[in-house]
Design an enzyme around this catalytic site. Structure first.
Site, PDB file in Angstrom:
ATOM      1  N   GLY A  85     -18.631   2.586  -0.545  1.00 12.43           N
ATOM      2  CA  GLY A  85     -19.910   2.773   0.156  1.00 12.43           C
ATOM      3  C   GLY A  85     -21.072   2.931  -0.802  1.00 12.43           C
ATOM      4  O   GLY A  85     -22.146   2.341  -0.608  1.00 12.43           O
ATOM      5  N   TYR A  86     -20.869   3.718  -1.869  1.00  7.36           N
ATOM      6  CA  TYR A  86     -21.974   3.930  -2.808  1.00  7.36           C
ATOM      7  C   TYR A  86     -22.389   2.615  -3.477  1.00  7.36           C
ATOM      8  O   TYR A  86     -23.561   2.250  -3.477  1.00  7.36           O
ATOM      9  CB  TYR A  86     -21.635   4.982  -3.884  1.00  7.36           C
ATOM     10  CG  TYR A  86     -22.603   4.876  -5.033  1.00  7.36           C
ATOM     11  CD1 TYR A  86     -23.932   5.261  -4.871  1.00  7.36           C
ATOM     12  CD2 TYR A  86     -22.228   4.291  -6.253  1.00  7.36           C
ATOM     13  CE1 TYR A  86     -24.863   5.082  -5.881  1.00  7.36           C
ATOM     14  CE2 TYR A  86     -23.150   4.119  -7.266  1.00  7.36           C
ATOM     15  CZ  TYR A  86     -24.457   4.514  -7.081  1.00  7.36           C
ATOM     16  OH  TYR A  86     -25.388   4.316  -8.067  1.00  7.36           O
ATOM     17  N   LYS A 146       0.860  -1.191   0.000  1.00 10.70           N
ATOM     18  CA  LYS A 146       0.000   0.000   0.000  1.00 10.70           C
ATOM     19  C   LYS A 146       0.885   1.226   0.000  1.00 10.70           C
ATOM     20  O   LYS A 146       2.004   1.188   0.521  1.00 10.70           O
ATOM     21  CB  LYS A 146      -0.876   0.019   1.257  1.00 10.70           C
ATOM     22  CG  LYS A 146      -2.119   0.873   1.125  1.00 10.70           C
ATOM     23  CD  LYS A 146      -3.162   0.193   0.261  1.00 10.70           C
ATOM     24  CE  LYS A 146      -4.554   0.577   0.610  1.00 10.70           C
ATOM     25  NZ  LYS A 146      -5.528  -0.433   0.181  1.00 10.70           N
ATOM     26  N   GLY A 203     -19.877   6.586   4.700  1.00 15.34           N
ATOM     27  CA  GLY A 203     -18.994   6.812   3.544  1.00 15.34           C
ATOM     28  C   GLY A 203     -19.742   6.523   2.252  1.00 15.34           C
ATOM     29  O   GLY A 203     -20.261   5.426   2.051  1.00 15.34           O
ATOM     30  N   GLY A 238     -18.327   6.887  -0.869  1.00 17.61           N
ATOM     31  CA  GLY A 238     -17.310   6.910  -1.913  1.00 17.61           C
ATOM     32  C   GLY A 238     -17.539   5.743  -2.848  1.00 17.61           C
ATOM     33  O   GLY A 238     -18.655   5.210  -2.946  1.00 17.61           O
ATOM     34  N   ASN A 239     -16.495   5.326  -3.542  1.00 17.35           N
ATOM     35  CA  ASN A 239     -16.632   4.203  -4.474  1.00 17.35           C
ATOM     36  C   ASN A 239     -17.242   2.993  -3.764  1.00 17.35           C
ATOM     37  O   ASN A 239     -18.239   2.426  -4.213  1.00 17.35           O
ATOM     38  CB  ASN A 239     -15.258   3.856  -5.063  1.00 17.35           C
ATOM     39  CG  ASN A 239     -15.296   2.571  -5.859  1.00 17.35           C
ATOM     40  OD1 ASN A 239     -15.411   1.486  -5.296  1.00 17.35           O
ATOM     41  ND2 ASN A 239     -15.231   2.660  -7.173  1.00 17.35           N
TER      42      ASN A 239
END
Ligand code: NAD
Length: 422
Positions: A235-236, A116, A230, A232-233
């Site tokens: 969570g959505y 990471k 969240g 974002g990518n």
């Protein structure tokens, strides 16, 4: 800010999670000394990359950033892990996230290690041109140490397919040839995979449905209430697919606050509103969102959302970790005592790296799959991983996190032993 980072270090938490399964795993090895040596090795990244990178701002001035990458362990295959652009990025954070990537790839049985990286920056303070220059500079910095058989970066918080495209361009310029398998999460036009954008959320919903099948008295799919931290990518898409499956998403948030609608929200409408106005119409804080009386609580933002301070206030029947490291080990213990299942990040959000693996396979073979094939193969891997973990939960009477770690750490240590590293 609800997400506290001061009390515990993310990497300290990761090592505590490892320590919790050591006594359970030890029994499986006849040479205990060799096993213990492997565990010690698994507490340190193999390589840490650090460099001050400098870009020119639009106003002509220069700005420097301390860029980092942690290549944790590559016993099972090339390092694999995202690049995060967020003010809180630190060496400690990327070490933890790269450890979890190592475990995650082993949980789903894909042939990768873990890594990471990132830059401590709020990208909303940069122009598109500045963001592009920063992405190029980051790729330049890691270029000597990445590649399809070395380390394969991907998007993470605040990075996306456009940023991967810039990094690919910078990398290929440096090495002098095409090398699409060096990055995943690319745009389709540059060798990205069908289905990658929604893969993490979709994989999570696949696992959640399996969990419910195995726990029919605890939860019913239709109408079960869910709060998602969240949008974002991850969570959505998770909320989007969960809603399609019949869950009632009653709350969802971004860093500034959440929207709560007890009768159920229209997730796509909330996202459209956020895209139009830049924010959601918040009527609840992120603290309160975590404490709502829902069936499933889904932390899908950052680390340390559920700590010993709020774990006793959680009213959900199950915590489903779509973010990496959202529950501290102390909170984990409290939730276990309260008989609230936690479906761990290393399983719940592994759909993303699974489809990244398919993208890499497609790049290396030069043959591209239909979306249906991608999603069917992802489903197979996620269901198999859940089943293995569920069996271990029942057989060894452990939590889902312990079961995931038992399976994964054994796979990593066995690979280290086979290579003669210990
Ligand atoms: P993202 O940048 O697309 O979205 C992050 C979201 O979290 C944003 O909506 C942001 O407003 C919100 N947020 C930030 N701070 C918050 C706070 N304090 N409280 C509430 N919300 C907050 O990032 P993402 O890719 O969706 O990643 C989210 C998490 O999922 C991270 O932990 C990431 O490591 C993990 N993850 C991502 C992927 C992937 O494929 N993108 C795969 C596996 C795991």
């Amino acid at each position: 800010m609800i997400i506290s980072r001061v009390m515990t270090t993310a990497f300290g938490n990761a090592k505590k999670q490892l320590d919790r399964v050591v006594p359970l795993l030890k029994k499986e090895y006849s040479d205990v000394k060799r096993f213990e040596k492997a565990v010690e090795l698994l507490k340190t990244p193999q390589r840490l990359l650090k460099k001050k990178i400098t870009i020119k701002l639009d106003n002509g001035k220069k700005r420097s950033f301390p860029a980092v990458r942690s290549q944790f362990n590559d016993a099972r295959g090339p390092f694999k892990g995202g690049v995060r652009f967020h003010p809180n990025v630190s060496l400690d954070e990327v070490k933890a996230l790269s450890f979890w990537m190592t475990v995650k790839c082993a949980v789903v049985g894909i042939p990768y290690g873990g890594s990471k990286g990132g830059i401590p920056v709020d990208p909303s303070t940069l122009s598109q041109d500045e963001l592009k220059r920063l992405s190029f500079a980051y790729a330049d910095f890691v270029a000597p140490d990445i590649g399809p058989w070395q380390d394969v970066p991907a998007p993470d918080v605040n990075t996306d397919s456009q940023i991967m495209a810039w990094m690919l361009e910078a990398y290929e310029k440096k090495v002098g040839h095409q090398a699409p398998a060096t990055f995943t999460g690319k745009p389709i036009e540059l060798g990205g995979s069908q289905g990658r954008t929604e893969a993490t959320g979709l994989g999570g919903v696949t696992v959640l449905k399996e969990y419910i099948k195995n726990n029919p008295t605890l939860l019913k799919l239709r109408g079960a209430k869910m709060a998602v931290q969240g949008i974002g990518n991850v969570g959505y898409w998770f909320a989007h697919f969960a809603q399609k499956e019949g869950f009632k998403v009653v709350a969802i948030s971004d860093s500034r606050g959440g929207i709560y609608g007890p009768k159920g929200l229209d997730v796509d409408k909330v996202l459209r509103e956020k895209e139009k106005t830049g924010q959601i119409k918040a009527n609840i804080t992120n603290e309160k969102l975590l404490e709502l009386a829902v069936d499933v609580l889904v932390p899908a933002a950052l680390e340390n959302a559920i700590t010993k301070e709020n774990a006793n206030k959680i009213k959900a029947k199950c915590v489903f970790e779509m973010a990496n490291g959202p529950t501290t080990p102390e909170a984990d213990e409290i939730l276990a005592k309260r008989k609230i299942d936690v479906i761990p990040d290393v399983l719940a959000n592994a759909g993303g790296v699974t489809v990244s693996y398919f993208e890499w396979v497609q790049n290396l073979s030069g043959y591209y799959w239909e979306k249906e094939k991608v999603l069917a193969e992802e489903r197979k891997i996620m269901i198999k991983a859940f089943k293995d973990i569920q069996e271990t939960v029942k057989e060894k009477k452990v939590t889902y996190r312990q079961a995931a770690f038992i399976l994964a750490v054994k796979r990593i240590i066995d690979a280290m032993m086979l290579r003669g590293r210990v």
